[in-house]
Design a protein around this motif. Structure first.
Motif, PDB file in Angstrom:
ATOM      1  N   UNK A 151       0.861  -1.183   0.000  1.00  0.00           N
ATOM      2  CA  UNK A 151       0.000   0.000   0.000  1.00  0.00           C
ATOM      3  C   UNK A 151       0.896   1.230   0.000  1.00  0.00           C
ATOM      4  N   UNK A 152       0.752   2.068  -1.022  1.00  0.00           N
ATOM      5  CA  UNK A 152       1.608   3.243  -1.187  1.00  0.00           C
ATOM      6  C   UNK A 152       0.940   4.488  -0.612  1.00  0.00           C
ATOM      7  N   UNK A 153       1.727   5.496  -0.269  1.00  0.00           N
ATOM      8  CA  UNK A 153       1.143   6.742   0.261  1.00  0.00           C
ATOM      9  C   UNK A 153       0.473   7.551  -0.838  1.00  0.00           C
ATOM     10  N   UNK A 154      -0.623   8.193  -0.499  1.00  0.00           N
ATOM     11  CA  UNK A 154      -1.287   9.093  -1.442  1.00  0.00           C
ATOM     12  C   UNK A 154      -0.557  10.427  -1.434  1.00  0.00           C
ATOM     13  N   UNK A 155      -0.838  11.263  -2.426  1.00  0.00           N
ATOM     14  CA  UNK A 155      -0.135  12.540  -2.556  1.00  0.00           C
ATOM     15  C   UNK A 155      -0.342  13.439  -1.344  1.00  0.00           C
ATOM     16  N   UNK A 156      -1.507  13.312  -0.703  1.00  0.00           N
ATOM     17  CA  UNK A 156      -1.809  14.149   0.466  1.00  0.00           C
ATOM     18  C   UNK A 156      -0.883  13.859   1.647  1.00  0.00           C
ATOM     19  N   UNK A 157      -0.128  12.757   1.573  1.00  0.00           N
ATOM     20  CA  UNK A 157       0.799  12.420   2.662  1.00  0.00           C
ATOM     21  C   UNK A 157       2.007  13.348   2.677  1.00  0.00           C
ATOM     22  N   UNK A 158       2.193  14.107   1.591  1.00  0.00           N
ATOM     23  CA  UNK A 158       3.391  14.934   1.456  1.00  0.00           C
ATOM     24  C   UNK A 158       3.042  16.418   1.495  1.00  0.00           C
ATOM     25  N   UNK A 179       5.427  24.075  -7.520  1.00  0.00           N
ATOM     26  CA  UNK A 179       4.299  24.236  -8.435  1.00  0.00           C
ATOM     27  C   UNK A 179       3.762  22.851  -8.787  1.00  0.00           C
ATOM     28  N   UNK A 180       2.673  22.794  -9.571  1.00  0.00           N
ATOM     29  CA  UNK A 180       2.032  21.505  -9.839  1.00  0.00           C
ATOM     30  C   UNK A 180       2.974  20.521 -10.513  1.00  0.00           C
ATOM     31  N   UNK A 181       3.723  20.974 -11.496  1.00  0.00           N
ATOM     32  CA  UNK A 181       4.633  20.054 -12.193  1.00  0.00           C
ATOM     33  C   UNK A 181       5.729  19.557 -11.260  1.00  0.00           C
ATOM     34  N   UNK A 182       6.260  20.461 -10.452  1.00  0.00           N
ATOM     35  CA  UNK A 182       7.315  20.066  -9.511  1.00  0.00           C
ATOM     36  C   UNK A 182       6.788  19.021  -8.523  1.00  0.00           C
ATOM     37  N   UNK A 183       5.574  19.249  -8.035  1.00  0.00           N
ATOM     38  CA  UNK A 183       5.028  18.300  -7.059  1.00  0.00           C
ATOM     39  C   UNK A 183       4.698  16.965  -7.723  1.00  0.00           C
ATOM     40  N   UNK A 185       6.229  15.614 -10.261  1.00  0.00           N
ATOM     41  CA  UNK A 185       7.517  14.932 -10.451  1.00  0.00           C
ATOM     42  C   UNK A 185       8.047  14.394  -9.129  1.00  0.00           C
ATOM     43  N   UNK A 186       7.865  15.197  -8.085  1.00  0.00           N
ATOM     44  CA  UNK A 186       8.321  14.788  -6.748  1.00  0.00           C
ATOM     45  C   UNK A 186       7.589  13.526  -6.296  1.00  0.00           C
ATOM     46  N   UNK A 187       6.260  13.504  -6.451  1.00  0.00           N
ATOM     47  CA  UNK A 187       5.455  12.352  -6.024  1.00  0.00           C
ATOM     48  C   UNK A 187       5.807  11.111  -6.838  1.00  0.00           C
ATOM     49  N   UNK A 188       5.925  11.283  -8.152  1.00  0.00           N
ATOM     50  CA  UNK A 188       6.320  10.164  -9.009  1.00  0.00           C
ATOM     51  C   UNK A 188       7.662   9.594  -8.564  1.00  0.00           C
ATOM     52  N   UNK A 189       8.599  10.479  -8.320  1.00  0.00           N
ATOM     53  CA  UNK A 189       9.951  10.061  -7.943  1.00  0.00           C
ATOM     54  C   UNK A 189       9.951   9.283  -6.635  1.00  0.00           C
ATOM     55  N   UNK A 190       9.137   9.717  -5.671  1.00  0.00           N
ATOM     56  CA  UNK A 190       9.041   9.020  -4.381  1.00  0.00           C
ATOM     57  C   UNK A 190       8.549   7.591  -4.574  1.00  0.00           C
ATOM     58  N   UNK A 191       7.512   7.409  -5.373  1.00  0.00           N
ATOM     59  CA  UNK A 191       6.946   6.069  -5.565  1.00  0.00           C
ATOM     60  C   UNK A 191       7.911   5.160  -6.341  1.00  0.00           C
ATOM     61  N   UNK A 192       8.624   5.725  -7.305  1.00  0.00           N
ATOM     62  CA  UNK A 192       9.632   4.923  -8.004  1.00  0.00           C
ATOM     63  C   UNK A 192      10.744   4.508  -7.035  1.00  0.00           C
ATOM     64  N   UNK A 263      11.351  -2.207 -17.508  1.00  0.00           N
ATOM     65  CA  UNK A 263      10.054  -2.486 -18.134  1.00  0.00           C
ATOM     66  C   UNK A 263       8.926  -2.555 -17.111  1.00  0.00           C
ATOM     67  N   UNK A 264       8.972  -1.630 -16.141  1.00  0.00           N
ATOM     68  CA  UNK A 264       7.884  -1.520 -15.184  1.00  0.00           C
ATOM     69  C   UNK A 264       6.631  -0.958 -15.840  1.00  0.00           C
ATOM     70  N   UNK A 265       5.494  -1.179 -15.210  1.00  0.00           N
ATOM     71  CA  UNK A 265       4.210  -0.780 -15.779  1.00  0.00           C
ATOM     72  C   UNK A 265       3.555   0.314 -14.950  1.00  0.00           C
ATOM     73  N   UNK A 266       3.174   1.405 -15.607  1.00  0.00           N
ATOM     74  CA  UNK A 266       2.324   2.450 -15.030  1.00  0.00           C
ATOM     75  C   UNK A 266       1.390   2.922 -16.137  1.00  0.00           C
ATOM     76  N   UNK A 267       0.363   3.683 -15.762  1.00  0.00           N
ATOM     77  CA  UNK A 267      -0.551   4.258 -16.751  1.00  0.00           C
ATOM     78  C   UNK A 267      -0.400   5.773 -16.721  1.00  0.00           C
ATOM     79  N   UNK A 268       0.743   6.245 -17.224  1.00  0.00           N
ATOM     80  CA  UNK A 268       1.008   7.674 -17.190  1.00  0.00           C
ATOM     81  C   UNK A 268       1.563   8.104 -15.846  1.00  0.00           C
ATOM     82  N   UNK A 269       1.391   9.379 -15.535  1.00  0.00           N
ATOM     83  CA  UNK A 269       1.911   9.918 -14.285  1.00  0.00           C
ATOM     84  C   UNK A 269       1.217   9.273 -13.091  1.00  0.00           C
ATOM     85  N   UNK A 270       2.001   8.913 -12.101  1.00  0.00           N
ATOM     86  CA  UNK A 270       1.451   8.236 -10.925  1.00  0.00           C
ATOM     87  C   UNK A 270       0.541   9.145 -10.111  1.00  0.00           C
TER      88      UNK A 270
END
Length: 445
Positions: A151-158, A179-183, A185-192, A263-270
């Motif tokens: 179970x991964x953290x949702x964006x609101x955790x940050x 800003x929105x793009x920075x956040x 990217x930040x959230x995506x990077x954390x989950x990766x 070759x990990x799987x995602x559906x676009x930005x996390x």
């Protein structure tokens, strides 16, 4: 990267000796004779001599009485100490023996031993206190594949704040946010990073080489804004072999690019939480599952649910849950009536939106259901990797329990609601609580 993720078994063994015995302070005669007058020339007068003799006698009597009390307390204290020491040593031996067996089980490549060891590895992994990660591990011993559902953290955790600065003009501390793009990217990077770190911890800690590959599925629990229902979706999935992963220098990679390379799987930005199909799913077969006994037809209208045997009650509830869920196309499995793992029934809903695993507990109470029972269910939901937990009882819940479940994936079914469910499926039951309960303790349908 500098952390050794292997379990140091020796540090887990309890070798601490039991505390030393500390006796009570033994009374001494001289302490009681402090106020006894000394013999002197005045004792030619019998009054003074008799006074001294009396004081000596009283001092000795007080001393003997104190000594007897001390001996009784000391005997009791020593007896309790011996019992405490024996329990401590027995518990210590039991703890160490369980560790020894766990170590042997893992090193022998036994399925449950591997699961327990790697669960321990992931549980000991240190993350910021604001992050709550709940991994569930399964092991396929033939292929030597470890499956991790986390179970991964949702964006609101940050918190999107980058820094705080003091504004001398306004004499206030102001924060600068991403800003929105920075956040994003930040959230995506954390989950990766969480994905790659988890796999790294598994491979590095597996000193016995029991795992040749890992499948990681990252899950998010959230409310679907379109329908207002809680859903659980897999948003990231990755399968990698130990040989391939060990070729990677994690201290030099970009997490996103490394994930794509594997070759990990995602559906676009996390950040969008778009669901993907997991590369591999946990097998819903469970050694706790049994064929449900059809008990509903074996009870008449006079059956009091509150007084029946707990084994019969649990089986009855499992039959009811099976009927309740099956009409929605869910698969229901029932567990052995041994109160194992705190689960009496498990339902699997394969719907991609609402789907997931539901755990059910049945509690035959004659009084207020304690909050601890509800808390235990919440822990079981996480341990089972379930999307929801259901607690069914013959009695009722207090305000603290109802408040506790407000923001949690839990459902509480009290006695009145339970009878309604039976009635809905064509079965008439009744609940008569003991006389100690409040008035109007008899309900039926």
């Amino acid at each position: 990267m500098k952390v050794d993720d292997r379990i140091d078994w020796e540090k887990l063994f309890d070798k601490k000796p039991f505390k030393d015995y500390i006796p009570f302070l033994k009374p001494e005669l001289k302490e009681f004779e402090k106020n006894v007058p000394k013999a002197n020339v005045l004792e030619v007068i019998s009054f003074f001599k008799n006074k001294r003799i009396k004081a000596e006698r009283e001092a000795k009597e007080a001393y003997q009485k104190a000594l007897k009390t001390w001996e009784e307390k000391e005997k009791s204290n020593l007896s309790q100490y011996s019992k405490d020491k024996e329990k401590y040593l027995n518990d210590q031996a039991s703890h160490n023996n369980k560790l020894k067996l766990a170590k042997q089980s893992y090193e022998n490549g036994e399925k449950q031993g591997v699961v327990n060891y790697l669960n321990l590895v992931l549980e000991r992994s240190k993350y910021p206190s604001s992050l709550s990660l709940f991994p569930e591990v399964k092991y396929e011993e033939n292929a030597k594949i470890l499956l991790v559902d986390m179970e991964l953290p949702v964006a609101d955790s940050f918190i999107p704040t980058i820094e705080f600065k003091y504004n001398a003009t306004t004499q206030q501390i102001v924060d600068r946010k991403m800003n929105k793009k920075e956040f994003d990217d930040f959230y995506n990077n954390i989950l990766f990073q969480i994905t790659l770190r988890t796999i790294h911890e598994i491979f590095e800690s597996d000193y016995n080489n029991t795992v040749n590959g890992v499948v990681f599925n990252g899950w998010i629990d959230r409310i679907n804004p379109k329908v207002g229902k809680e859903v659980r979706n897999c948003i990231i999935s990755l399968q990698v072999s130990k040989a391939e992963f060990n070729e990677i220098h994690l201290d030099k990679i970009d997490p996103r690019e490394c994930f794509r390379h594997l070759k990990g799987i995602t559906a676009g930005s996390l950040i969008n939480l778009s669901p993907v199909k997991p590369i591999m799913m946990l097998d819903t077969k469970d050694n706790r599952f049994i064929k449900a006994a059809e008990m509903l037809g074996g009870f008449d209208n006079n059956t009091n649910l509150a007084s029946m045997e707990w084994q019969d009650f649990e089986v009855l509830i499992r039959d009811l849950i099976q009927k309740e869920f099956s009409h929605e196309g869910c698969k229901v499995e029932v567990t052995r009536a041994s109160r194992d793992a705190g689960v009496d029934a498990i339902a699997f809903d394969e719907d991609p939106i609402r789907g997931g695993k539901y755990v059910v507990q049945a509690k035959r109470y004659n009084n207020l259901v304690p909050l601890s029972a509800v808390r235990d269910l919440y822990g079981t939901v996480h341990n089972e990797g379930a999307v929801k937990g259901i607690l069914v009882t013959t009695s009722y819940f207090g305000g603290d329990a109802l408040e506790f479940v407000k923001d949690k994936p839990l459902a509480l079914i009290n006695g009145e609601q339970l009878l309604y469910m039976f009635n809905k499926h064509g079965y008439k039951m009744k609940i008569e609580l003991t006389k100690k309960q409040r008035a109007a303790s008899t309900i039926s349908y």
